[in-house]
Design a protein around this motif. Structure first.
Motif, mmCIF file in Angstrom:
data_model
loop_
_atom_site.group_PDB
_atom_site.id
_atom_site.type_symbol
_atom_site.label_atom_id
_atom_site.label_comp_id
_atom_site.label_asym_id
_atom_site.label_seq_id
_atom_site.Cartn_x
_atom_site.Cartn_y
_atom_site.Cartn_z
ATOM 1 N N PRO A 129 0.841 -1.200 0.000
ATOM 2 C CA PRO A 129 0.000 0.000 0.000
ATOM 3 C C PRO A 129 0.876 1.250 0.000
ATOM 4 O O PRO A 129 1.968 1.252 0.581
ATOM 5 C CB PRO A 129 -0.790 -0.120 1.312
ATOM 6 N N ASP A 130 0.415 2.296 -0.668
ATOM 7 C CA ASP A 130 1.178 3.547 -0.715
ATOM 8 C C ASP A 130 0.309 4.777 -0.463
ATOM 9 O O ASP A 130 0.766 5.904 -0.595
ATOM 10 C CB ASP A 130 1.918 3.677 -2.062
ATOM 11 N N ALA A 131 -0.964 4.553 -0.129
ATOM 12 C CA ALA A 131 -1.845 5.674 0.210
ATOM 13 C C ALA A 131 -2.749 5.259 1.360
ATOM 14 O O ALA A 131 -3.199 4.106 1.424
ATOM 15 C CB ALA A 131 -2.709 6.067 -0.992
ATOM 16 N N ALA A 132 -2.967 6.183 2.280
ATOM 17 C CA ALA A 132 -3.899 5.942 3.384
ATOM 18 C C ALA A 132 -4.857 7.123 3.462
ATOM 19 O O ALA A 132 -4.441 8.278 3.300
ATOM 20 C CB ALA A 132 -3.154 5.801 4.705
ATOM 21 N N SER A 159 -9.419 -1.821 5.461
ATOM 22 C CA SER A 159 -10.151 -0.819 6.240
ATOM 23 C C SER A 159 -10.109 -1.177 7.725
ATOM 24 O O SER A 159 -10.429 -2.300 8.117
ATOM 25 C CB SER A 159 -11.595 -0.780 5.732
ATOM 26 N N LEU A 160 -9.678 -0.209 8.537
ATOM 27 C CA LEU A 160 -9.588 -0.396 9.985
ATOM 28 C C LEU A 160 -10.479 0.637 10.666
ATOM 29 O O LEU A 160 -10.439 1.822 10.305
ATOM 30 C CB LEU A 160 -8.139 -0.197 10.447
ATOM 31 N N SER A 161 -11.268 0.193 11.630
ATOM 32 C CA SER A 161 -12.204 1.086 12.299
ATOM 33 C C SER A 161 -11.810 1.282 13.763
ATOM 34 O O SER A 161 -11.394 0.331 14.427
ATOM 35 C CB SER A 161 -13.620 0.510 12.223
ATOM 36 N N LEU A 162 -11.969 2.511 14.248
ATOM 37 C CA LEU A 162 -11.598 2.857 15.618
ATOM 38 C C LEU A 162 -12.671 3.758 16.223
ATOM 39 O O LEU A 162 -13.193 4.636 15.531
ATOM 40 C CB LEU A 162 -10.269 3.641 15.630
ATOM 41 N N GLY A 163 -12.949 3.552 17.515
ATOM 42 C CA GLY A 163 -13.899 4.436 18.210
ATOM 43 C C GLY A 163 -15.330 3.976 18.031
ATOM 44 O O GLY A 163 -15.640 2.781 18.101
ATOM 45 N N GLY A 220 -16.246 9.300 18.774
ATOM 46 C CA GLY A 220 -16.313 9.635 17.349
ATOM 47 C C GLY A 220 -15.700 8.447 16.630
ATOM 48 O O GLY A 220 -15.154 7.534 17.264
ATOM 49 N N ARG A 221 -15.838 8.430 15.310
ATOM 50 C CA ARG A 221 -15.339 7.271 14.582
ATOM 51 C C ARG A 221 -14.164 7.661 13.706
ATOM 52 O O ARG A 221 -14.188 8.710 13.059
ATOM 53 C CB ARG A 221 -16.460 6.681 13.717
ATOM 54 N N LEU A 222 -13.139 6.827 13.711
ATOM 55 C CA LEU A 222 -12.021 6.963 12.780
ATOM 56 C C LEU A 222 -12.005 5.729 11.900
ATOM 57 O O LEU A 222 -12.224 4.613 12.373
ATOM 58 C CB LEU A 222 -10.690 7.044 13.537
ATOM 59 N N ASN A 223 -11.760 5.940 10.629
ATOM 60 C CA ASN A 223 -11.560 4.806 9.730
ATOM 61 C C ASN A 223 -10.299 5.082 8.931
ATOM 62 O O ASN A 223 -10.093 6.173 8.415
ATOM 63 C CB ASN A 223 -12.754 4.631 8.794
ATOM 64 N N ILE A 224 -9.440 4.081 8.872
ATOM 65 C CA ILE A 224 -8.224 4.173 8.066
ATOM 66 C C ILE A 224 -8.384 3.201 6.913
ATOM 67 O O ILE A 224 -8.634 2.012 7.141
ATOM 68 C CB ILE A 224 -6.986 3.756 8.887
#
Ligand SMILES: O=C(O)CCC(=O)C(=O)O
Ligand SMILES: [Fe+2]
Length: 232
Positions: A129-132, A159-163, A220-224
């Motif tokens: 991967p080269d973009a987030a 896809s990674l989810s946080l919060g 709140g939600r973070l998604n990477i």
């Protein structure tokens, strides 16, 4: 990203529920794999901290303006390549023009580990991967059905989810209509879509306020999402 007061009561209930009702690994469609709770609490905290530092520059988090005049309710910042509709750039052309921060090694390693968990070691070791994209959702934010298709190669999206948890809609590769499946993505969940599912339409219907786990220092939600652009 505002730090928010904890929702200890709700979160406690959610965590207790998780313990009672295990959420198994699931393949929603060929190549679309959901691994609930893939990141442990320590790694979630660590990633929240990294997201805070990535959000502090050189490019600010912003709500993307769409060509049709609409403004996304999600705020986002990119690493490696700056995403804007519908292309990637090395500079943040729609927000100050600064050079995008380099793609961090830690996310390359995490991406390979994620693809390995979803598809096995061969696919994992090939993933570069080269973009987030780091997406921040407040309680009202959502994301309409779309394809991730600015990339020139069909390596999987991680896809990674946080919060705060959300209702994620995973559709088909033809159009934004049915058939689709709705799945809850909670803090620590991994979702990988590649192979025949790489260009499936997907979106976020709503966040589920009050569901962030206690102790990750974030409401709140973070998604990477990690992508391999093929842009070289
Ligand atoms: O927030 C999510 O879970 C999905 C994000 C997404 O689809 C994207 O950034 O393209
Ligand atoms: Fe997407």
């Amino acid at each position: 990203m505002p730090a928010a007061p904890g929702a200890e009561h709700n979160s406690g209930v959610t965590e207790a529920f998780d313990a009672l009702i295990p959420r198994p690994r699931r393949e929603l469609a060929p190549g679309a794999v959901h691994l609930p709770g893939w990141l442990d609490a320590g790694r979630q905290r660590e990633l929240v901290g990294l997201c805070r530092s990535w959000a502090s520059g050189p490019v600010p988090m912003r709500a993307v303006k769409m060509p049709n005049g609409g403004v996304m309710s999600v705020r986002s910042v990119s690493l490696g390549w700056h995403w804007l509709p519908y292309r990637y750039s090395r500079t943040a052309d729609d927000v100050g023009g600064a050079a995008v921060a380099p793609f961090p090694d830690v996310l390359g390693d995490l991406g390979r580990e994620a693809v390995e968990a979803a598809y096995g070691p061969d696919e994992g070791s090939r993933y570069e991967p080269d973009a987030a994209l780091i997406n921040y959702y407040d309680d009202a934010a959502k994301m309409g059905m779309h394809q991730d298709r600015e990339e020139r190669v069909n390596a999987p999206v991680v896809s990674l989810s946080l919060g705060t948890a959300c209702t994620f809609r995973f559709g088909n590769t033809e159009n934004r209509n049915r058939p689709w499946q709705d799945v809850e993505l909670a803090s620590g969940d991994l979702f990988v879509f590649g192979g025949p599912s790489r260009f499936a339409y997907h979106g976020v219907l709503r966040t589920l306020p009050g569901t962030a786990p206690t102790g990750i220092g974030f409401e709140g939600r973070l998604n990477i999402t990690l992508r391999q652009t093929g842009l070289g």
